[in-house]
Scaffold this motif. Structure first.
Motif, PDB file in Angstrom:
ATOM      1  N   SER A  26      -4.087   2.079  -3.219  1.00  0.00           N
ATOM      2  CA  SER A  26      -3.372   0.755  -3.748  1.00  0.00           C
ATOM      3  C   SER A  26      -2.124   0.748  -4.193  1.00  0.00           C
ATOM      4  CB  SER A  26      -4.224   0.072  -4.851  1.00  0.00           C
ATOM      5  OG  SER A  26      -4.205   1.007  -5.928  1.00  0.00           O
ATOM      6  N   ILE A  27      -1.353   1.928  -4.752  1.00  0.00           N
ATOM      7  CA  ILE A  27      -0.219   2.405  -5.226  1.00  0.00           C
ATOM      8  C   ILE A  27       0.774   2.523  -4.240  1.00  0.00           C
ATOM      9  CG2 ILE A  27       1.008   3.697  -6.991  1.00  0.00           C
ATOM     10  CD1 ILE A  27      -1.468   3.409  -8.866  1.00  0.00           C
ATOM     11  N   LEU A  30       2.765   0.379  -1.956  1.00  0.00           N
ATOM     12  CA  LEU A  30       3.527  -0.620  -2.595  1.00  0.00           C
ATOM     13  C   LEU A  30       4.769   0.087  -3.204  1.00  0.00           C
ATOM     14  CD1 LEU A  30       0.873  -2.881  -4.184  1.00  0.00           C
ATOM     15  CD2 LEU A  30       2.393  -3.324  -2.261  1.00  0.00           C
ATOM     16  N   ALA A  31       4.472   1.266  -3.593  1.00  0.00           N
ATOM     17  CA  ALA A  31       5.495   2.092  -4.227  1.00  0.00           C
ATOM     18  C   ALA A  31       6.290   2.782  -3.028  1.00  0.00           C
ATOM     19  CB  ALA A  31       4.912   3.265  -5.137  1.00  0.00           C
ATOM     20  N   GLY A  32       5.843   3.019  -1.843  1.00  0.00           N
ATOM     21  CA  GLY A  32       6.767   3.670  -0.979  1.00  0.00           C
ATOM     22  C   GLY A  32       6.861   5.188  -1.012  1.00  0.00           C
ATOM     23  N   ARG A  33       5.888   5.820  -1.673  1.00  0.00           N
ATOM     24  CA  ARG A  33       5.715   7.167  -1.841  1.00  0.00           C
ATOM     25  C   ARG A  33       4.509   7.761  -1.864  1.00  0.00           C
ATOM     26  NH1 ARG A  33       6.442   9.561  -7.800  1.00  0.00           N
ATOM     27  NH2 ARG A  33       5.104  11.042  -6.790  1.00  0.00           N
ATOM     28  N   THR A  34       4.055   9.095  -1.776  1.00  0.00           N
ATOM     29  CA  THR A  34       2.945   9.541  -2.076  1.00  0.00           C
ATOM     30  C   THR A  34       2.602  10.187  -3.593  1.00  0.00           C
ATOM     31  OG1 THR A  34       3.343  11.526  -1.171  1.00  0.00           O
ATOM     32  CG2 THR A  34       2.552   9.946   0.265  1.00  0.00           C
ATOM     33  N   TYR A  35       1.555  10.165  -4.163  1.00  0.00           N
ATOM     34  CA  TYR A  35       1.190  10.695  -5.282  1.00  0.00           C
ATOM     35  C   TYR A  35       0.308  11.932  -5.134  1.00  0.00           C
ATOM     36  CZ  TYR A  35       3.554   6.928  -7.702  1.00  0.00           C
ATOM     37  OH  TYR A  35       4.429   6.064  -8.103  1.00  0.00           O
ATOM     38  N   THR A  36       0.279  12.717  -5.910  1.00  0.00           N
ATOM     39  CA  THR A  36      -0.760  14.097  -6.016  1.00  0.00           C
ATOM     40  C   THR A  36      -1.878  13.353  -6.769  1.00  0.00           C
ATOM     41  OG1 THR A  36       0.132  14.908  -7.775  1.00  0.00           O
ATOM     42  CG2 THR A  36       1.107  15.632  -5.701  1.00  0.00           C
ATOM     43  N   ASP A  37      -3.140  14.073  -6.851  1.00  0.00           N
ATOM     44  CA  ASP A  37      -4.073  13.711  -7.524  1.00  0.00           C
ATOM     45  C   ASP A  37      -3.472  14.089  -9.338  1.00  0.00           C
ATOM     46  OD1 ASP A  37      -5.438  13.259  -5.370  1.00  0.00           O
ATOM     47  OD2 ASP A  37      -7.158  14.534  -5.785  1.00  0.00           O
ATOM     48  N   GLU A  48      -7.008   0.911 -15.550  1.00  0.00           N
ATOM     49  CA  GLU A  48      -6.443   1.039 -14.163  1.00  0.00           C
ATOM     50  C   GLU A  48      -5.295  -0.187 -14.055  1.00  0.00           C
ATOM     51  OE1 GLU A  48     -10.905   0.499 -13.189  1.00  0.00           O
ATOM     52  OE2 GLU A  48      -9.610   0.889 -15.122  1.00  0.00           O
ATOM     53  N   GLU A  49      -5.678  -1.169 -14.901  1.00  0.00           N
ATOM     54  CA  GLU A  49      -4.474  -2.111 -15.074  1.00  0.00           C
ATOM     55  C   GLU A  49      -3.362  -1.757 -15.496  1.00  0.00           C
ATOM     56  OE1 GLU A  49      -8.484  -4.432 -14.886  1.00  0.00           O
ATOM     57  OE2 GLU A  49      -7.722  -2.723 -15.865  1.00  0.00           O
ATOM     58  N   GLY A  50      -3.432  -0.743 -16.322  1.00  0.00           N
ATOM     59  CA  GLY A  50      -2.198  -0.192 -17.270  1.00  0.00           C
ATOM     60  C   GLY A  50      -1.557   0.768 -16.340  1.00  0.00           C
ATOM     61  N   ILE A  51      -2.477   1.345 -15.733  1.00  0.00           N
ATOM     62  CA  ILE A  51      -1.823   2.557 -14.792  1.00  0.00           C
ATOM     63  C   ILE A  51      -0.929   1.628 -13.660  1.00  0.00           C
ATOM     64  CG2 ILE A  51      -2.235   4.291 -13.005  1.00  0.00           C
ATOM     65  CD1 ILE A  51      -4.938   4.827 -14.605  1.00  0.00           C
ATOM     66  N   LEU A  52      -1.397   0.767 -13.029  1.00  0.00           N
ATOM     67  CA  LEU A  52      -0.863  -0.075 -11.970  1.00  0.00           C
ATOM     68  C   LEU A  52       0.450  -0.458 -12.649  1.00  0.00           C
ATOM     69  CD1 LEU A  52      -3.909  -1.174 -10.527  1.00  0.00           C
ATOM     70  CD2 LEU A  52      -2.256  -0.144  -9.186  1.00  0.00           C
ATOM     71  N   GLN A  53       0.335  -1.376 -13.710  1.00  0.00           N
ATOM     72  CA  GLN A  53       1.334  -1.838 -14.379  1.00  0.00           C
ATOM     73  C   GLN A  53       2.798  -0.820 -14.661  1.00  0.00           C
ATOM     74  OE1 GLN A  53       1.826  -5.218 -15.477  1.00  0.00           O
ATOM     75  NE2 GLN A  53       3.909  -4.605 -15.537  1.00  0.00           N
ATOM     76  N   ALA A  54       2.336   0.384 -15.142  1.00  0.00           N
ATOM     77  CA  ALA A  54       3.287   1.431 -15.463  1.00  0.00           C
ATOM     78  C   ALA A  54       3.879   2.036 -14.081  1.00  0.00           C
ATOM     79  CB  ALA A  54       2.657   2.676 -15.982  1.00  0.00           C
ATOM     80  N   LEU A  55       2.884   2.038 -12.844  1.00  0.00           N
ATOM     81  CA  LEU A  55       3.532   2.527 -11.771  1.00  0.00           C
ATOM     82  C   LEU A  55       4.275   1.784 -10.730  1.00  0.00           C
ATOM     83  CD1 LEU A  55       0.889   5.428 -10.933  1.00  0.00           C
ATOM     84  CD2 LEU A  55       3.102   5.645 -12.147  1.00  0.00           C
ATOM     85  N   ILE A  56       3.847   0.381 -10.566  1.00  0.00           N
ATOM     86  CA  ILE A  56       4.419  -0.670  -9.793  1.00  0.00           C
ATOM     87  C   ILE A  56       4.323  -1.798 -10.439  1.00  0.00           C
ATOM     88  CG2 ILE A  56       3.651   0.657  -7.615  1.00  0.00           C
ATOM     89  CD1 ILE A  56       1.166  -1.169  -7.440  1.00  0.00           C
ATOM     90  N   PRO A  57       5.199  -1.993 -11.497  1.00  0.00           N
ATOM     91  CA  PRO A  57       5.286  -3.136 -12.275  1.00  0.00           C
ATOM     92  C   PRO A  57       5.611  -4.419 -11.449  1.00  0.00           C
ATOM     93  CG  PRO A  57       7.134  -1.654 -12.838  1.00  0.00           C
ATOM     94  CD  PRO A  57       5.988  -0.910 -11.833  1.00  0.00           C
ATOM     95  N   TYR A  60       2.465  -5.665  -9.488  1.00  0.00           N
ATOM     96  CA  TYR A  60       1.126  -5.422 -10.175  1.00  0.00           C
ATOM     97  C   TYR A  60       0.020  -6.473  -9.640  1.00  0.00           C
ATOM     98  CZ  TYR A  60      -2.324  -5.795 -13.658  1.00  0.00           C
ATOM     99  OH  TYR A  60      -3.650  -6.131 -14.268  1.00  0.00           O
ATOM    100  N   ASP A  61       0.249  -7.630  -9.332  1.00  0.00           N
ATOM    101  CA  ASP A  61      -0.756  -8.439  -9.001  1.00  0.00           C
ATOM    102  C   ASP A  61      -1.300  -8.139  -7.715  1.00  0.00           C
ATOM    103  OD1 ASP A  61      -0.322 -10.198 -11.198  1.00  0.00           O
ATOM    104  OD2 ASP A  61       0.919 -11.456 -10.153  1.00  0.00           O
ATOM    105  N   GLU A  62      -0.476  -7.791  -6.717  1.00  0.00           N
ATOM    106  CA  GLU A  62      -1.212  -7.187  -5.508  1.00  0.00           C
ATOM    107  C   GLU A  62      -2.068  -6.086  -5.732  1.00  0.00           C
ATOM    108  OE1 GLU A  62       0.436  -6.304  -0.862  1.00  0.00           O
ATOM    109  OE2 GLU A  62       1.716  -7.013  -2.409  1.00  0.00           O
ATOM    110  N   GLY A  63      -1.361  -5.104  -6.386  1.00  0.00           N
ATOM    111  CA  GLY A  63      -1.788  -3.847  -6.821  1.00  0.00           C
ATOM    112  C   GLY A  63      -3.193  -3.797  -7.111  1.00  0.00           C
ATOM    113  N   ILE A  64      -3.553  -4.663  -8.234  1.00  0.00           N
ATOM    114  CA  ILE A  64      -4.565  -4.780  -8.947  1.00  0.00           C
ATOM    115  C   ILE A  64      -5.762  -5.237  -7.930  1.00  0.00           C
ATOM    116  CG2 ILE A  64      -4.504  -6.972 -10.030  1.00  0.00           C
ATOM    117  CD1 ILE A  64      -6.299  -3.830 -11.386  1.00  0.00           C
TER     118      ILE A  64
END
Length: 213
Positions: A26-27, A30-37, A48-57, A60-64
């Motif tokens: 999901s992230i 929208l962030a245009g990059r990869t993340y490691t575990d 999860e809502e807080g994590i998405l808000q922090a990483l793709i503020p 957010y709405d699309e991400g959640i």
């Protein structure tokens, strides 16, 4: 023992890999990059809502909404609780021990997992996480107040170091659940939980002995 409070991810089911996979799906677009575990795990604490808000503020709405779709669709990765957990829940309920769920997972993600596992009806109270950060001290306190039980009359069962720390802050004895592949037993032992079990069957025997003595 009058009540047992359970964590969800890594305690009732092996849902941490599922959560990480759904968050990345999901992230990342929208962030245009990869993340490691490891990068995703480092954000844990808020729901999860807080994590998405922090990483793709900005998304957010699309991400959640994307997260909830992915989390539901990927739940085949973890279609059932750990073997033996339902037997523990059944045994405790048969002796009229009250069961509560106290998790850092968001309400909607929790609802998906409980429905998939078919275990929502076991829990008389369900306390979920907050986008602002961990609220387990508050959540555990809420359960104790609502049921009118003393901290020493309960146990909390969780798989993370923070579970031990926060349970101890409230005065509730804590069982370190070290049976998930995502758990580091040595890290938990260093915090001196009241009990630590690396297999659900050991925990099940502990519950049987505790409730019959």
């Amino acid at each position: 023992m009058k009540c047992i409070l359970f964590d969800l991810d890594g305690t009732i089911g092996n849902t941490l890999p599922l959560s990480i996979a759904a968050l990345k799906k999901s992230i990342e677009p929208l962030a245009g990059r990869t993340y490691t575990d490891q990068e995703i795990r480092a954000t844990f604490g808020p729901s999860e809502e807080g994590i998405l808000q922090a990483l793709i503020p900005d998304h957010y709405d699309e991400g959640i909404e994307n997260f909830l779709v992915h989390y539901h669709n990927l739940h085949t990765m973890c279609a059932a609780p750990f073997e033996g957990i339902v037997e523990v829940l059944d045994y405790a309920k048969s002796l009229n021990v009250q069961l509560a769920l106290v998790t850092g997972k968001g309400e909607r993600g929790t609802t998906i997992t409980l429905a998939t596992f078919g275990i929502g009806s076991y829990f008389g109270l369900i306390e979920t996480g907050s986008p602002q950060g961990s609220r387990k001290v508050e959540a555990i306190t809420n359960v104790l107040k609502q049921w009118g039980v003393a901290p020493e009359e309960c146990i909390y069962v969780g798989d993370s170091p923070s579970d031990i720390i926060e349970s101890r802050e409230v005065g509730v004895p804590v069982v370190a659940a070290a049976w998930a592949e995502t758990t580091d037993p040595e890290e938990l032992l260093a915090l001196q939980p009241d009990w630590l079990f690396t297999q659900v069957k050991e925990f099940k025997e502990f519950i049987k002995q505790s409730l019959t003595n």
